[in-house]
Design a protein around this motif. Structure first.
Motif, PDB file in Angstrom:
ATOM      1  N   ILE A 130      17.500  59.800   8.051  1.00 52.69           N
ATOM      2  CA  ILE A 130      17.913  58.479   7.586  1.00 52.69           C
ATOM      3  C   ILE A 130      17.620  58.377   6.098  1.00 52.69           C
ATOM      4  CG2 ILE A 130      17.551  55.992   7.786  1.00 52.69           C
ATOM      5  CD1 ILE A 130      16.644  56.468  10.675  1.00 52.69           C
ATOM      6  N   ARG A 131      18.641  58.015   5.310  1.00 53.72           N
ATOM      7  CA  ARG A 131      18.445  57.857   3.867  1.00 53.72           C
ATOM      8  C   ARG A 131      17.973  56.443   3.545  1.00 53.72           C
ATOM      9  NH1 ARG A 131      23.198  59.212  -0.336  1.00 53.72           N
ATOM     10  NH2 ARG A 131      24.254  57.596   0.894  1.00 53.72           N
ATOM     11  N   ASN A 175      13.905  52.710   2.303  1.00 48.29           N
ATOM     12  CA  ASN A 175      14.213  54.095   2.614  1.00 48.29           C
ATOM     13  C   ASN A 175      13.813  54.421   4.049  1.00 48.29           C
ATOM     14  OD1 ASN A 175      11.394  54.763   2.661  1.00 48.29           O
ATOM     15  ND2 ASN A 175      11.408  55.068   0.453  1.00 48.29           N
ATOM     16  N   GLY A 176      14.284  55.555   4.537  1.00 50.64           N
ATOM     17  CA  GLY A 176      14.044  55.914   5.932  1.00 50.64           C
ATOM     18  C   GLY A 176      12.580  56.091   6.269  1.00 50.64           C
ATOM     19  N   THR A 177      11.802  56.586   5.325  1.00 54.53           N
ATOM     20  CA  THR A 177      10.377  56.823   5.577  1.00 54.53           C
ATOM     21  C   THR A 177       9.648  55.523   5.862  1.00 54.53           C
ATOM     22  OG1 THR A 177      10.411  58.780   4.158  1.00 54.53           O
ATOM     23  CG2 THR A 177       8.268  57.796   4.614  1.00 54.53           C
ATOM     24  N   PHE A 178       9.893  54.504   5.053  1.00 57.35           N
ATOM     25  CA  PHE A 178       9.229  53.211   5.261  1.00 57.35           C
ATOM     26  C   PHE A 178       9.722  52.547   6.538  1.00 57.35           C
ATOM     27  CE2 PHE A 178       8.693  48.612   3.893  1.00 57.35           C
ATOM     28  CZ  PHE A 178       7.322  48.600   4.131  1.00 57.35           C
ATOM     29  N   PHE A 179      11.001  52.680   6.818  1.00 55.57           N
ATOM     30  CA  PHE A 179      11.576  52.071   8.015  1.00 55.57           C
ATOM     31  C   PHE A 179      10.902  52.590   9.283  1.00 55.57           C
ATOM     32  CE2 PHE A 179      14.914  52.156  11.379  1.00 55.57           C
ATOM     33  CZ  PHE A 179      15.137  50.783  11.481  1.00 55.57           C
ATOM     34  N   ARG A 180      10.464  53.842   9.273  1.00 54.49           N
ATOM     35  CA  ARG A 180       9.888  54.463  10.462  1.00 54.49           C
ATOM     36  C   ARG A 180       8.470  53.991  10.777  1.00 54.49           C
ATOM     37  NH1 ARG A 180      12.586  59.213  12.005  1.00 54.49           N
ATOM     38  NH2 ARG A 180      14.312  59.760  10.611  1.00 54.49           N
ATOM     39  N   GLN A 181       7.857  53.223   9.928  1.00 55.91           N
ATOM     40  CA  GLN A 181       6.448  52.885  10.091  1.00 55.91           C
ATOM     41  C   GLN A 181       6.244  51.759  11.106  1.00 55.91           C
ATOM     42  OE1 GLN A 181       4.502  52.357   6.289  1.00 55.91           O
ATOM     43  NE2 GLN A 181       5.446  54.208   5.440  1.00 55.91           N
ATOM     44  N   THR A 182       6.660  52.018  12.323  1.00 50.70           N
ATOM     45  CA  THR A 182       6.572  50.991  13.373  1.00 50.70           C
ATOM     46  C   THR A 182       5.126  50.671  13.756  1.00 50.70           C
ATOM     47  OG1 THR A 182       6.865  52.725  15.035  1.00 50.70           O
ATOM     48  CG2 THR A 182       8.833  51.524  14.349  1.00 50.70           C
ATOM     49  N   THR A 183       4.234  51.660  13.664  1.00 49.71           N
ATOM     50  CA  THR A 183       2.829  51.409  14.020  1.00 49.71           C
ATOM     51  C   THR A 183       2.224  50.357  13.102  1.00 49.71           C
ATOM     52  OG1 THR A 183       2.568  53.672  14.833  1.00 49.71           O
ATOM     53  CG2 THR A 183       0.568  52.462  14.302  1.00 49.71           C
ATOM     54  N   THR A 184       2.489  50.466  11.811  1.00 51.66           N
ATOM     55  CA  THR A 184       1.999  49.477  10.848  1.00 51.66           C
ATOM     56  C   THR A 184       2.590  48.108  11.131  1.00 51.66           C
ATOM     57  OG1 THR A 184       1.736  51.170   9.142  1.00 51.66           O
ATOM     58  CG2 THR A 184       1.891  48.886   8.396  1.00 51.66           C
ATOM     59  N   MET A 185       3.881  48.076  11.442  1.00 48.55           N
ATOM     60  CA  MET A 185       4.532  46.788  11.698  1.00 48.55           C
ATOM     61  C   MET A 185       3.995  46.143  12.979  1.00 48.55           C
ATOM     62  SD  MET A 185       6.190  46.908   8.993  1.00 48.55           S
ATOM     63  CE  MET A 185       6.084  48.379   7.962  1.00 48.55           C
ATOM     64  N   ARG A 186       3.763  46.945  13.992  1.00 48.54           N
ATOM     65  CA  ARG A 186       3.190  46.411  15.238  1.00 48.54           C
ATOM     66  C   ARG A 186       1.804  45.831  14.970  1.00 48.54           C
ATOM     67  NH1 ARG A 186       5.112  48.241  20.283  1.00 48.54           N
ATOM     68  NH2 ARG A 186       6.744  49.844  20.228  1.00 48.54           N
ATOM     69  N   LYS A 187       1.011  46.540  14.188  1.00 53.16           N
ATOM     70  CA  LYS A 187      -0.357  46.104  13.893  1.00 53.16           C
ATOM     71  C   LYS A 187      -0.346  44.774  13.144  1.00 53.16           C
ATOM     72  CE  LYS A 187      -4.667  48.029  11.982  1.00 53.16           C
ATOM     73  NZ  LYS A 187      -5.059  46.952  11.042  1.00 53.16           N
ATOM     74  N   THR A 188       0.545  44.647  12.176  1.00 53.16           N
ATOM     75  CA  THR A 188       0.657  43.386  11.439  1.00 53.16           C
ATOM     76  C   THR A 188       1.041  42.244  12.368  1.00 53.16           C
ATOM     77  OG1 THR A 188       1.295  44.532   9.399  1.00 53.16           O
ATOM     78  CG2 THR A 188       1.863  42.197   9.570  1.00 53.16           C
ATOM     79  N   ASN A 189       2.009  42.484  13.226  1.00 50.41           N
ATOM     80  CA  ASN A 189       2.457  41.439  14.144  1.00 50.41           C
ATOM     81  C   ASN A 189       1.329  40.992  15.069  1.00 50.41           C
ATOM     82  OD1 ASN A 189       4.803  39.871  15.301  1.00 50.41           O
ATOM     83  ND2 ASN A 189       4.166  40.991  17.135  1.00 50.41           N
ATOM     84  N   ALA A 190       0.508  41.933  15.497  1.00 50.70           N
ATOM     85  CA  ALA A 190      -0.574  41.622  16.436  1.00 50.70           C
ATOM     86  C   ALA A 190      -1.762  40.953  15.755  1.00 50.70           C
ATOM     87  CB  ALA A 190      -1.024  42.903  17.133  1.00 50.70           C
TER      88      ALA A 190
END
Length: 587
Positions: free
Chosen positions: A341-342, A292-307
């Motif tokens: 975003i749906r 869903n759009g809400t989870f897709f927006r969580q770029t901060t979490t994704m950046r943190k995981t990648n780092a």
């Protein structure tokens, strides 16, 4: 680039590409994608477009050569023209010669071998030398795609993976990101999408080079240009397609569905899967993964995981993880430009699939793909259809084909019933485990087999065999159940119910019926929901042939269905109990 190079445009692409003829004796097509500023290799595939399963784009062979044309161009001197080094020209031409050899081994006709290139070839000052070397070494010509044809193939490749589409399509490559809108219910939607497509020069490889520079002013300007360009592109598409604009206005609109393809976006999808609330995520493919759009927006979490995450992330190469900060920047620009975003869907297909898809006539392209899967199974289509109708008759009339989610609402009815009698000589425990695993990995690139569809099919077939599972399989079962409940809370109940009805049919008819009459002469089913003062029950009536009624164990029928929804947590149930009535049918 030399002016003698032939450019494929929207006006001439049909005449430049190999034609598809249903009466042709050989339907094998080989295709080489030298890509849009390719950052991760040159891709080669052989696909079988034989009717009646042409729509499935069945891939017989695929390979990737680790030659980055983007890196090759960027090795040019900063002050000079962009050029391919001689060693890269040699490697590419030799690789294509080997690809042609493989195509010959498979029996692909020469006229059905296609090679296409895009942005990298358009920008290289010595592109003519590359094309000449490829011709000399392999005997193959190269189609250089105009940007709008690149948009067409990329978008239609992504679209090919779905039954129908209505949404925003984006493709993130190494050198650029492209955006367009497609609604498959509209005539000639693919050409309209290609003409309206917008391209921004901010691919993952190009953008990471900018972000890693020490020049703060250059970085700031690039990020501002990306965000402004994304907003401008979306605003223009809303003007061109009023239906798109309506998804962003009004309190009753749920938002737009977005479809993403290209290596950069697939990398972001892999990171989302790694962080998915359903953990461990049960389906090992980012293709058809949806959030869903809400989870897709969580770029901060994704950046943190990648780092911070030091282990291997499924679907993420070292190169892709190094580019992830740039990918996240593109995603942030997208969500800033598109506030409502749906869902976001990650696509398997790309330029290769789009080029193949566009060879097919409209009636084939727009046909439903999933009903084609049971072809080749030793049960007549008419008999399969009768079994589908029989099971559907066990559903209450208030249950539509679209809600709740079932194998039937997802278009999986024929595929499901074709599996009811398979492996009948094996134990129920073995079959429950087999079907649980098989459905999540079968026909890996089949259009329409989304993650939700795979999960529902897997659970329903597992229930057909009683769903008695070992500890390891129980974990997979729980993950699939959580994945399905994310989209529909009643779906687990109906998966168990339909699985048990299928089990009942296999008991009443131990072999696949050879005709519709054979099944219809044995029994019929009917169902209804009965609302009491405090509770709701589902009444299932099983009407048996009089002879069959005398010899069949009625308790065996009633007991198998009475426990549906009780043994496992199905989150939400449409009824409090199931009552089964077994009766003789009038002769």
């Amino acid at each position: 680039m030399a002016s003698a190079v032939d450019i494929v445009t929207l006006d001439n692409f049909r005449s430049k590409m190999p034609a598809w003829d249903p009466h042709c004796s050989n339907h094998l097509h080989a295709l080489v994608d030298m890509g849009r500023c390719v950052t991760n290799g040159i891709r080669f595939s052989i696909t079988d477009l034989s009717p009646p399963t042409s729509r499935l784009l069945k891939c017989l062979y695929r390979e990737r050569a680790a030659i980055s044309l983007f890196d090759a161009l960027n090795e040019s001197l900063p002050t000079g023209p962009l050029t391919f080094p001689p060693d890269v020209i040699s490697r590419v031409s030799q690789t294509l010669a080997r690809f042609r050899f493989i195509a010959n081994e498979f029996g692909v006709p020469l006229e059905q071998i296609s090679v296409f290139a895009t942005e990298a070839m358009r920008k290289a000052s010595n592109a003519a030398s590359m094309l000449s070397a490829i011709r000399s070494e392999s005997g193959l010509g190269v189609h250089v795609l105009a940007p709008e044809v690149e948009t067409l193939f990329g978008a239609m490749g992504a679209r090919s993976g779905f039954d129908t589409v209505d949404g925003l399509f984006l493709d993130l490559g190494g050198g650029s990101v492209q955006m367009t809108y497609m609604n498959s219910a509209v005539k000639d939607y693919e050409i309209a999408a290609a003409r309206a497509g917008k391209s921004l020069p901010f691919g993952a490889a190009r953008l990471i080079n900018i972000l890693e520079k020490n020049d703060t002013e250059v970085r700031t300007e690039a990020l501002n240009d990306l965000e402004a360009g994304m907003q401008s592109a979306f605003a223009r598409l809303q003007q061109d397609f009023p239906l798109l604009g309506e998804t962003q206005r009004g309190p009753n609109n749920n938002g737009i569905d977005i479809f993403l393809c290209g290596g950069g976006f697939r990398g972001y999808g892999s990171m989302l899967m790694h962080n998915d609330p359903v953990h461990p995520y049960p389906i090992p493919s980012v293709g058809s993964y949806a959030v869903n759009g809400t989870f897709f927006r969580q770029t901060t979490t994704m950046r943190k995981t990648n780092a911070e995450y030091e282990g291997k992330i499924f679907g993420m190469s070292k190169r892709r993880r190094a580019q992830f900060p740039a990918i996240a920047v593109v995603v942030e620009a997208l969500v800033s430009a598109v506030p409502n975003i749906r869902t976001v869907n990650f696509c398997n297909g790309g330029n290769r699939e789009g080029a193949l898809f566009m060879r097919l006539p409209v009636n084939v392209r727009e046909s439903r793909p999933l009903p084609l899967l049971p072809h080749g199974i030793d049960t007549s289509p008419v008999a399969l259809g009768t079994v589908v109708k029989m099971i559907e008759s066990s559903l209450p009339s208030g249950i539509t084909r679209s809600d709740p989610v079932t194998v039937f609402s997802l278009g999986l009815g024929p595929l499901f019933v074709s599996e009811i009698w398979s492996r009948s000589g094996d134990s129920t425990e073995s079959n429950a485990s087999f079907q649980l695993h098989r459905s999540i990995g079968r026909d890996s690139s089949t259009p329409g087999l989304t993650h939700l569809a795979r999960a529902v099919l897997s659970l329903t077939l597992c229930f057909r065999w009683g769903a008695s599972l070992g500890p390891v399989d129980e974990q997979l079962f729980a993950s699939l159940q959580n994945l399905v409940c994310r989209w529909n809370s009643e779906a687990i109940f109906w998966a168990e119910y339909i699985g048990e009805v299928a089990n009942l049919i296999s008991q009443l008819c131990p072999q696949p019926p050879s005709s519709s009459e054979e099944l219809e002469n044995l029994f019929s089913l009917g169902a209804k929901l009965v609302n009491g003062k405090k509770k709701t029950k589902l009444e299932l009536t099983v009407s048996l042939n009089p002879t069959f009624y005398r010899i069949f164990d009625h308790h065996r029928i009633t007991s198998s269905l009475s426990h549906v929804g009780k043994a496992r947590d199905s989150t939400q149930k449409p009824c409090d109990k199931i009552e089964v009535l077994v009766q003789p049918r009038d002769s």
